[in-house]
Design a protein around this motif. Sequence first.
Motif, mmCIF file in Angstrom:
data_model
loop_
_atom_site.group_PDB
_atom_site.id
_atom_site.type_symbol
_atom_site.label_atom_id
_atom_site.label_comp_id
_atom_site.label_asym_id
_atom_site.label_seq_id
_atom_site.Cartn_x
_atom_site.Cartn_y
_atom_site.Cartn_z
ATOM 1 N N ARG A 199 -15.024 7.069 8.671
ATOM 2 C CA ARG A 199 -15.751 5.913 8.518
ATOM 3 C C ARG A 199 -16.789 6.203 7.355
ATOM 4 N NH1 ARG A 199 -11.689 4.595 10.225
ATOM 5 N NH2 ARG A 199 -11.630 3.849 12.389
ATOM 6 N N THR A 200 -16.372 6.408 6.230
ATOM 7 C CA THR A 200 -17.139 6.844 5.074
ATOM 8 C C THR A 200 -17.447 5.588 4.080
ATOM 9 O OG1 THR A 200 -15.306 7.304 3.565
ATOM 10 C CG2 THR A 200 -16.459 9.181 4.741
ATOM 11 N N GLY A 201 -16.508 4.448 4.565
ATOM 12 C CA GLY A 201 -16.639 3.180 3.776
ATOM 13 C C GLY A 201 -16.115 3.244 2.284
ATOM 14 N N LYS A 202 -15.258 4.279 2.286
ATOM 15 C CA LYS A 202 -14.499 4.474 0.882
ATOM 16 C C LYS A 202 -12.894 5.060 1.262
ATOM 17 C CE LYS A 202 -16.829 8.247 -0.691
ATOM 18 N NZ LYS A 202 -17.800 8.845 -1.955
ATOM 19 N N ILE A 203 -11.959 4.407 0.438
ATOM 20 C CA ILE A 203 -10.687 5.190 0.576
ATOM 21 C C ILE A 203 -10.463 5.602 -0.715
ATOM 22 C CG2 ILE A 203 -8.251 4.786 1.273
ATOM 23 C CD1 ILE A 203 -9.170 2.293 2.758
ATOM 24 N N LYS A 204 -9.702 6.796 -0.803
ATOM 25 C CA LYS A 204 -8.993 7.412 -2.061
ATOM 26 C C LYS A 204 -7.887 6.578 -2.544
ATOM 27 C CE LYS A 204 -9.788 12.293 -1.778
ATOM 28 N NZ LYS A 204 -9.347 13.391 -1.391
ATOM 29 N N ILE A 205 -7.743 6.035 -3.685
ATOM 30 C CA ILE A 205 -6.750 5.246 -4.513
ATOM 31 C C ILE A 205 -5.449 5.827 -4.116
ATOM 32 C CG2 ILE A 205 -5.581 4.280 -6.462
ATOM 33 C CD1 ILE A 205 -8.375 3.610 -7.303
ATOM 34 N N GLN A 206 -5.444 7.366 -4.418
ATOM 35 C CA GLN A 206 -4.269 7.942 -3.947
ATOM 36 C C GLN A 206 -3.726 7.790 -2.798
ATOM 37 O OE1 GLN A 206 -5.040 12.278 -4.982
ATOM 38 N NE2 GLN A 206 -2.988 12.879 -3.957
ATOM 39 N N ASP A 207 -4.749 7.621 -1.809
ATOM 40 C CA ASP A 207 -4.167 7.634 -0.345
ATOM 41 C C ASP A 207 -3.454 6.199 -0.138
ATOM 42 O OD1 ASP A 207 -4.891 10.370 0.349
ATOM 43 O OD2 ASP A 207 -6.984 9.464 1.443
ATOM 44 N N ILE A 208 -4.069 5.147 -0.786
ATOM 45 C CA ILE A 208 -3.770 3.954 -0.654
ATOM 46 C C ILE A 208 -2.036 3.822 -1.216
ATOM 47 C CG2 ILE A 208 -3.738 1.562 -1.444
ATOM 48 C CD1 ILE A 208 -6.884 1.810 -1.614
ATOM 49 N N LEU A 209 -1.875 4.562 -2.183
ATOM 50 C CA LEU A 209 -0.704 4.555 -2.855
ATOM 51 C C LEU A 209 0.523 5.495 -2.024
ATOM 52 C CD1 LEU A 209 -1.531 5.283 -6.579
ATOM 53 C CD2 LEU A 209 -0.549 3.015 -5.666
ATOM 54 N N ALA A 210 -0.196 6.372 -1.335
ATOM 55 C CA ALA A 210 0.871 7.387 -0.581
ATOM 56 C C ALA A 210 1.215 6.714 0.802
ATOM 57 C CB ALA A 210 0.146 8.614 -0.427
ATOM 58 N N CYS A 211 0.365 5.874 1.387
ATOM 59 C CA CYS A 211 0.680 5.217 2.477
ATOM 60 C C CYS A 211 1.790 3.907 2.337
ATOM 61 C CB CYS A 211 -0.515 4.893 3.316
ATOM 62 S SG CYS A 211 -1.035 3.324 2.589
ATOM 63 N N SER A 212 2.362 3.347 3.389
ATOM 64 C CA SER A 212 3.305 2.265 3.234
ATOM 65 C C SER A 212 2.664 1.044 3.517
ATOM 66 C CB SER A 212 4.357 2.528 4.520
ATOM 67 O OG SER A 212 3.576 2.479 5.646
ATOM 68 N N PHE A 213 1.487 0.903 3.594
ATOM 69 C CA PHE A 213 0.523 -0.354 3.631
ATOM 70 C C PHE A 213 1.116 -1.291 2.508
ATOM 71 C CE2 PHE A 213 -2.451 2.043 6.481
ATOM 72 C CZ PHE A 213 -1.693 2.072 7.296
ATOM 73 N N LEU A 214 0.766 -0.765 1.070
ATOM 74 C CA LEU A 214 0.880 -1.508 0.145
ATOM 75 C C LEU A 214 2.444 -2.173 -0.033
ATOM 76 C CD1 LEU A 214 -0.764 -0.022 -3.088
ATOM 77 C CD2 LEU A 214 -1.066 -2.154 -1.807
ATOM 78 N N ASP A 215 3.254 -1.375 0.339
ATOM 79 C CA ASP A 215 4.855 -1.774 0.490
ATOM 80 C C ASP A 215 4.931 -2.792 1.512
ATOM 81 O OD1 ASP A 215 5.682 0.334 -1.180
ATOM 82 O OD2 ASP A 215 6.356 1.657 0.336
ATOM 83 N N ASP A 216 4.202 -2.647 2.544
ATOM 84 C CA ASP A 216 4.291 -4.043 3.699
ATOM 85 C C ASP A 216 3.579 -5.253 3.043
ATOM 86 O OD1 ASP A 216 5.483 -2.336 5.382
ATOM 87 O OD2 ASP A 216 3.643 -1.751 6.340
ATOM 88 N N LEU A 217 2.520 -4.900 2.135
ATOM 89 C CA LEU A 217 1.819 -6.136 1.725
ATOM 90 C C LEU A 217 2.820 -6.593 0.850
ATOM 91 C CD1 LEU A 217 -0.953 -7.628 1.706
ATOM 92 C CD2 LEU A 217 -1.686 -6.085 -0.132
ATOM 93 N N LEU A 218 3.106 -5.943 -0.233
ATOM 94 C CA LEU A 218 3.977 -6.471 -1.576
ATOM 95 C C LEU A 218 5.378 -6.892 -0.750
ATOM 96 C CD1 LEU A 218 2.938 -4.109 -4.219
ATOM 97 C CD2 LEU A 218 1.996 -6.477 -3.823
#
Length: 418
Positions: A199-218
């Motif tokens: 709960r740092t309030g920020k996420i690495k862009i690298q982690d966003i790209l590595a997970c499947s959530f963007l695939d689900d969103l797109l």
Amino acid sequence: MDWKEILRRRLAMPNTRTNRKKSEQELKDEEMDLFTKYYSEWKGDRKNTNEFYKTIPRFYYRNLWFLLDKHQTPPMIGEEAMINYENFLKVGEKAGPKCKQFFTAKVFAKLLHTDSYGRISIMQFFNYVMRKVWLHQTRIGLSLYDVAGQGYLRESDLENYILELIPTLPQLDGLEKSFYSFYVCTAVRKFFFFLDPLRTGKIKIQDILACSFLDDLLELRDEELSKESQETNWFSAPSALRVYGQYLNLDKDHNGMLSKEELSRYGTATMTNVFLDRVFQECLTYDGEMDYKTYLDFVLALENRKEPAALQYIFKLLDIENKGYLNVFSLNYFFRAIQELMKIHGQDPVSFQDVKDEIFDMVKPKDPLKISLQDLINSNQGDTVTTILIDLNGFWTYENREALVANDNENSTDLDDT
């Protein structure tokens, strides 16, 4: 006639609707549409070939595919075209400097599996390149929202990214603009719940790209996404409306917040008061009530109890002494509430000693007297253990699992006989 030949003939056909000569741009657009259509039909999987190819430079998806197809190495495996290393290098030379990075021995070896001729699948390589290009473009897109330039996105940054993404997702066309803020909040919470466990309030862009959530969103770019896929996709309109609708239904006094009593009606309304007390002790509340964002974390935890981030959330609530482990005292503290609910519902209470032994048998912790979060995750039984301790309906289902399986088998047999 295969799809490639159809594409060539269609492109060569004169325009029958008008005698006006098509501009170069119109021809390119038609070529792009035809390529996407026939390639998708040939692959037979719209989910993986959908609209994101339209965001990739034409150079990649048209020239690269035709070069690979021209240099395929027979024989085919069923309908799968293959290419050997020699032809692979030839394509690399002809594809130009922009593609050079993909035509390496390392990439070829990565995609080389069990082909007796030492070849790789053209389709697998093509998709590998498309994925890499897409990731590169998405990284650039996300970086535009990284106002600090540190490789992270804050909550407000990701909110802006998703808000501006909504108009590009056909599956969200029906959303009322008044719901956008709630949709964005719902979408962003999944990223932060799973990718920001501290709960740092920020996420690495690298982690966003590595997970499947963007695939689900797109995936929501696919105009023909099945109803089943929509229901299982957290980011779909039906899913977001379901979660927000549940929140509104729980909010009986319509003040936009949930009290402990209102939250107690969540799901099957069989969670124990002891567990709900812990939720309101540990989670962020306002004058003792829960807002929508805190509710989303609660829902994400309970709906994904097999995931480490969800188990971490629940484990913190179960660790009443904040010792970093669950012992016999903490297990008994929560299970007594289950026993009390059983009495209220006219059920014979189950012995805690029996349940305690079953839990330790399931988890098999390193320390026979303590269960750590890592023990719970490693056991792959975390969802069962947490359910037993916090939800009467979940415990009843666990206790009667054998009878329920037998009943399901009987019903299946009856259906087969009809």
